[in-house]
Motif scaffolding. Structure first.
Motif, PDB file in Angstrom:
ATOM      1  N   VAL A  64       1.674 -36.068   5.150  1.00 36.22           N
ATOM      2  CA  VAL A  64       1.082 -37.320   4.692  1.00 36.22           C
ATOM      3  C   VAL A  64       1.313 -37.454   3.197  1.00 36.22           C
ATOM      4  O   VAL A  64       0.951 -36.573   2.422  1.00 36.22           O
ATOM      5  N   GLY A  65       1.948 -38.531   2.812  1.00 38.98           N
ATOM      6  CA  GLY A  65       2.160 -38.797   1.400  1.00 38.98           C
ATOM      7  C   GLY A  65       1.256 -39.930   0.968  1.00 38.98           C
ATOM      8  O   GLY A  65       0.436 -40.421   1.742  1.00 38.98           O
ATOM      9  N   ASP A  72      -2.426 -45.732  -1.069  1.00 40.53           N
ATOM     10  CA  ASP A  72      -2.404 -45.775   0.399  1.00 40.53           C
ATOM     11  C   ASP A  72      -1.722 -44.546   0.975  1.00 40.53           C
ATOM     12  O   ASP A  72      -0.706 -44.093   0.455  1.00 40.53           O
ATOM     13  N   GLU A  73      -2.276 -44.043   2.054  1.00 41.76           N
ATOM     14  CA  GLU A  73      -1.634 -42.934   2.751  1.00 41.76           C
ATOM     15  C   GLU A  73      -0.455 -43.467   3.556  1.00 41.76           C
ATOM     16  O   GLU A  73      -0.586 -44.464   4.255  1.00 41.76           O
ATOM     17  N   VAL A  74       0.677 -42.782   3.430  1.00 47.75           N
ATOM     18  CA  VAL A  74       1.837 -43.155   4.241  1.00 47.75           C
ATOM     19  C   VAL A  74       2.441 -41.877   4.825  1.00 47.75           C
ATOM     20  O   VAL A  74       2.535 -40.872   4.139  1.00 47.75           O
TER      21      VAL A  74
END
Lengths: 103, 93
Positions: A64-65, A72-74
């Protein structure tokens, strides 16, 4: 005395001076070398060039970046990356002041 | 693949070239890259990737076995950043 950038054209020029080929064939051969290394990395995951270094393909897992701007988590998808490990000879060439102490 | 495999493949793909010329071509390419890095230059091979030299400051390290402090001098390390085409080739599916 700033650093300059060496390109494919410079490598082709070096080949042209070193071997009796035309400029255009020298450029094609430089491209062939890089294509062959790329293809081999894709197929076999490793290219060893003695006295220069080794290119190795590593597979990175999903993680998870975060978008650094919005927070925002992407998800970062699993991917294959190339790692270059310089040979001892190359390291010494880049650090002539250390070469005599290298074990 | 090793350097000699690379030479073999290029020689097969270029039957009009002498094996020794293919060897010199391959040696010249990697030697030019190494020489550029030794000068502190960057090498940018569009599509394939870019080599640069990064500097590491001197530091005090420790011998992990004895715990003894050792001075680690500053040094330069070559770094490779994969180019767009190669990255896409490796991640195409």
């Amino acid at each position: 005395m700033g650093e300059r950038t060496v390109t494919r054209a410079d490598l082709a020029e070096a080949v042209y001076h070193e071997v009796g080929l035309s400029r255009s064939e020298s450029a094609t051969l430089v491209d062939s070398i890089l294509d062959e290394v790329s293809r081999s990395l894709n197929d076999d995951g490793m290219v060893k060039v003695s006295s220069f270094g080794t290119f190795v393909v590593r597979t990175k897992g999903e993680r998870v970046g975060r978008n650094p701007k919005t927070g925002d988590e992407v998800p970062i998808l699993p991917r294959r990356v190339v790692v270059f490990r310089p040979s001892q000879v190359l390291k010494e060439r880049i650090n002539p002041h250390l070469a005599e102490t290298a074990s | 693949m090793t350097k000699s495999d690379l030479i073999k493949r290029l020689a097969e793909a270029n039957p009009h070239l002498l094996q020794k010329d293919v060897e010199r071509i391959v040696a010249t390419v990697f030697d030019e890259i190494a020489e550029a890095l030794a000068r502190g230059d960057r090498v940018e091979l569009r599509g394939f990737g870019a080599f640069s030299v990064r500097h590491r400051a001197a530091r005090t390290g420790r011998n992990p076995r004895t715990g003894e402090e050792v001075d680690v001098p500053d040094k330069a390390v070559p770094h490779f950043k994969t180019g767009k085409d190669l990255r896409e080739l490796l991640n195409a599916d």
